[in-house]
Design a protein around this motif. Structure first.
Motif, PDB file in Angstrom:
ATOM      1  N   TYR A  33     -20.589 181.894 -23.410  1.00 20.08           N
ATOM      2  CA  TYR A  33     -20.191 180.503 -23.247  1.00 20.08           C
ATOM      3  C   TYR A  33     -21.412 179.585 -23.367  1.00 20.08           C
ATOM      4  CZ  TYR A  33     -16.572 183.081 -20.652  1.00 20.08           C
ATOM      5  OH  TYR A  33     -15.610 183.984 -20.269  1.00 20.08           O
ATOM      6  N   TYR A  35     -22.324 175.742 -21.749  1.00 20.19           N
ATOM      7  CA  TYR A  35     -21.946 174.631 -20.888  1.00 20.19           C
ATOM      8  C   TYR A  35     -23.001 173.538 -21.029  1.00 20.19           C
ATOM      9  CZ  TYR A  35     -18.282 177.010 -18.208  1.00 20.19           C
ATOM     10  OH  TYR A  35     -17.123 177.633 -17.827  1.00 20.19           O
ATOM     11  N   GLN A  37     -24.643 170.313 -18.900  1.00 18.46           N
ATOM     12  CA  GLN A  37     -24.739 169.647 -17.603  1.00 18.46           C
ATOM     13  C   GLN A  37     -25.405 168.295 -17.811  1.00 18.46           C
ATOM     14  OE1 GLN A  37     -27.299 171.320 -14.444  1.00 18.46           O
ATOM     15  NE2 GLN A  37     -25.632 170.926 -13.001  1.00 18.46           N
ATOM     16  N   LYS A  41     -25.116 165.923 -13.100  1.00 19.14           N
ATOM     17  CA  LYS A  41     -24.934 167.325 -12.709  1.00 19.14           C
ATOM     18  C   LYS A  41     -23.537 167.862 -13.043  1.00 19.14           C
ATOM     19  CE  LYS A  41     -28.971 167.931 -10.692  1.00 19.14           C
ATOM     20  NZ  LYS A  41     -29.954 168.922 -11.147  1.00 19.14           N
ATOM     21  N   PHE A  42     -22.736 167.094 -13.757  1.00 18.51           N
ATOM     22  CA  PHE A  42     -21.402 167.564 -14.083  1.00 18.51           C
ATOM     23  C   PHE A  42     -21.472 168.623 -15.170  1.00 18.51           C
ATOM     24  CE2 PHE A  42     -17.028 167.741 -14.051  1.00 18.51           C
ATOM     25  CZ  PHE A  42     -16.455 167.480 -15.282  1.00 18.51           C
ATOM     26  N   LEU A  43     -20.809 169.749 -14.939  1.00 21.23           N
ATOM     27  CA  LEU A  43     -20.817 170.872 -15.872  1.00 21.23           C
ATOM     28  C   LEU A  43     -19.537 170.882 -16.686  1.00 21.23           C
ATOM     29  CD1 LEU A  43     -22.199 173.425 -13.385  1.00 21.23           C
ATOM     30  CD2 LEU A  43     -23.071 173.297 -15.705  1.00 21.23           C
ATOM     31  N   ILE A  45     -17.579 172.774 -20.055  1.00 19.95           N
ATOM     32  CA  ILE A  45     -17.631 173.850 -21.034  1.00 19.95           C
ATOM     33  C   ILE A  45     -17.578 173.288 -22.450  1.00 19.95           C
ATOM     34  CG2 ILE A  45     -15.132 174.238 -21.035  1.00 19.95           C
ATOM     35  CD1 ILE A  45     -15.882 177.283 -21.323  1.00 19.95           C
ATOM     36  N   SER A  48     -16.370 178.860 -25.787  1.00 19.90           N
ATOM     37  CA  SER A  48     -16.338 180.239 -25.332  1.00 19.90           C
ATOM     38  C   SER A  48     -16.122 181.102 -26.566  1.00 19.90           C
ATOM     39  CB  SER A  48     -15.248 180.484 -24.299  1.00 19.90           C
ATOM     40  OG  SER A  48     -13.962 180.349 -24.887  1.00 19.90           O
ATOM     41  N   PHE A  90     -26.485 175.241 -20.569  1.00 20.04           N
ATOM     42  CA  PHE A  90     -26.477 176.575 -19.960  1.00 20.04           C
ATOM     43  C   PHE A  90     -25.647 177.525 -20.792  1.00 20.04           C
ATOM     44  CE2 PHE A  90     -28.649 176.063 -16.015  1.00 20.04           C
ATOM     45  CZ  PHE A  90     -28.444 174.745 -15.633  1.00 20.04           C
ATOM     46  N   GLY A 101     -17.153 187.475 -12.423  1.00 20.99           N
ATOM     47  CA  GLY A 101     -17.563 186.083 -12.545  1.00 20.99           C
ATOM     48  C   GLY A 101     -18.383 185.884 -13.799  1.00 20.99           C
ATOM     49  N   TYR A 102     -19.063 184.813 -13.862  1.00 20.27           N
ATOM     50  CA  TYR A 102     -19.928 184.491 -14.989  1.00 20.27           C
ATOM     51  C   TYR A 102     -21.374 184.675 -14.558  1.00 20.27           C
ATOM     52  CZ  TYR A 102     -16.216 181.895 -17.513  1.00 20.27           C
ATOM     53  OH  TYR A 102     -15.079 181.508 -18.182  1.00 20.27           O
ATOM     54  N   THR A 103     -22.223 185.106 -15.483  1.00 17.13           N
ATOM     55  CA  THR A 103     -23.658 185.146 -15.256  1.00 17.13           C
ATOM     56  C   THR A 103     -24.297 184.076 -16.131  1.00 17.13           C
ATOM     57  OG1 THR A 103     -23.594 187.522 -14.795  1.00 17.13           O
ATOM     58  CG2 THR A 103     -25.728 186.559 -15.306  1.00 17.13           C
ATOM     59  N   PHE A 104     -25.072 183.203 -15.510  1.00 17.66           N
ATOM     60  CA  PHE A 104     -25.655 182.074 -16.231  1.00 17.66           C
ATOM     61  C   PHE A 104     -27.123 182.306 -16.556  1.00 17.66           C
ATOM     62  CE2 PHE A 104     -22.616 178.578 -16.300  1.00 17.66           C
ATOM     63  CZ  PHE A 104     -21.626 179.063 -15.470  1.00 17.66           C
ATOM     64  N   GLY A 105     -27.540 181.727 -17.665  1.00 19.33           N
ATOM     65  CA  GLY A 105     -28.950 181.639 -17.977  1.00 19.33           C
ATOM     66  C   GLY A 105     -29.585 180.524 -17.154  1.00 19.33           C
ATOM     67  N   SER A 106     -30.886 180.370 -17.290  1.00 16.58           N
ATOM     68  CA  SER A 106     -31.613 179.391 -16.471  1.00 16.58           C
ATOM     69  C   SER A 106     -31.593 177.992 -17.063  1.00 16.58           C
ATOM     70  CB  SER A 106     -33.054 179.857 -16.264  1.00 16.58           C
ATOM     71  OG  SER A 106     -33.672 180.059 -17.519  1.00 16.58           O
TER      72      SER A 106
END
Lengths: 113, 112
Positions: A33, A35, A37, A41-43, A45, A48, A90, A101-106
């Motif tokens: 995915y 995303y 931001q 700070k609104f995330l 999508i 996908s 992200f 769940g999801y795993t996010f990058g930094s």
């Protein structure tokens, strides 16, 4: 080992340029995915993608295009950058099913000047 | 229609005090609910999740959240906060398209 890695971490560029952000995951996940931001700070999508289907958020301008050379990579290419594209982007990944769940990058902080 | 609502954009709280961060979800989303935490200048980390079973879920750092179907809520709580808990907290739900939809976030600031 970083599970989801993005490069670059910071990107400053001028309006009108074309840029790419790379994302790689070593978790063996089958869906990735992107995303966005914003400054509040609104995330939200953007895309996908798994090896079968690309789902695009209809509000994303077509200047943004995801490119997936293989299951472990989903790069984000942006054409004709605009000031409003400045944000943190992200990448994330997940396995089919919701247990993990999801795993996010930094994140990649993009600044368009 | 908004799927996940976090009513409080900012929550200041003194160190060692209890805190509750509110999250409500709409009936249009699934009841697979998540809390993510974002520390300053970092990515999002999964804090806890509710998928099924016990309505009270806990994280390893003392946070807990309770799924309340009748109130369509999934509030996050901690009985005693620490300075290191200062961060942005996001509630999220899986949509019908199997994407993670986030609330607008709550900025928790722990005051010494």
């Amino acid at each position: 080992d970083t599970a989801v890695s993005q490069t670059p971490k910071y990107l400053v560029t001028q309006m009108g340029n074309d840029k790419s952000i790379k994302c790689e995951q070593n978790l063996g996940h089958d869906t990735m995915y992107w995303y966005k931001q914003d400054s509040k700070k609104f995330l939200k999508i953007m895309f996908s993608y798994n090896n079968k289907e690309l789902i695009i958020n209809e509000t994303v301008p077509n200047r943004f295009s995801p490119k997936s050379p293989d299951k472990a990579h989903l790069n984000l290419h942006i054409n004709s950058l605009e000031l409003g594209d400045s944000a943190v982007y992200f990448c994330a990944s997940s396995q089919n099913g919701i247990n993990y769940g999801y795993t996010f990058g930094s994140g990649t902080r993009l600044t368009v000047v | 229609a908004q799927s996940v609502t976090q009513l409080d954009s900012q929550v200041p709280v003194f160190e060692e005090a209890p805190v509750e961060l509110r999250c409500n979800y709409s009936s249009s989303v699934s009841v697979y609910l998540f809390w993510y935490v974002q520390y300053p200048n970092q990515g999002l980390q999964l804090l806890l999740k509710y998928l099924s079973g016990s309505t009270l879920v806990e994280s390893i750092n003392g946070f807990e959240a309770e799924f309340n179907k009748s109130q369509t809520s999934f509030h996050l709580r901690k009985p005693s906060v620490h300075i290191s808990d200062t961060a942005e907290y996001f509630c999220a739900a899986l949509t019908g398209a199997n994407n993670l939809f986030f609330g607008t976030g709550t900025r928790l600031t722990v005051i010494p």
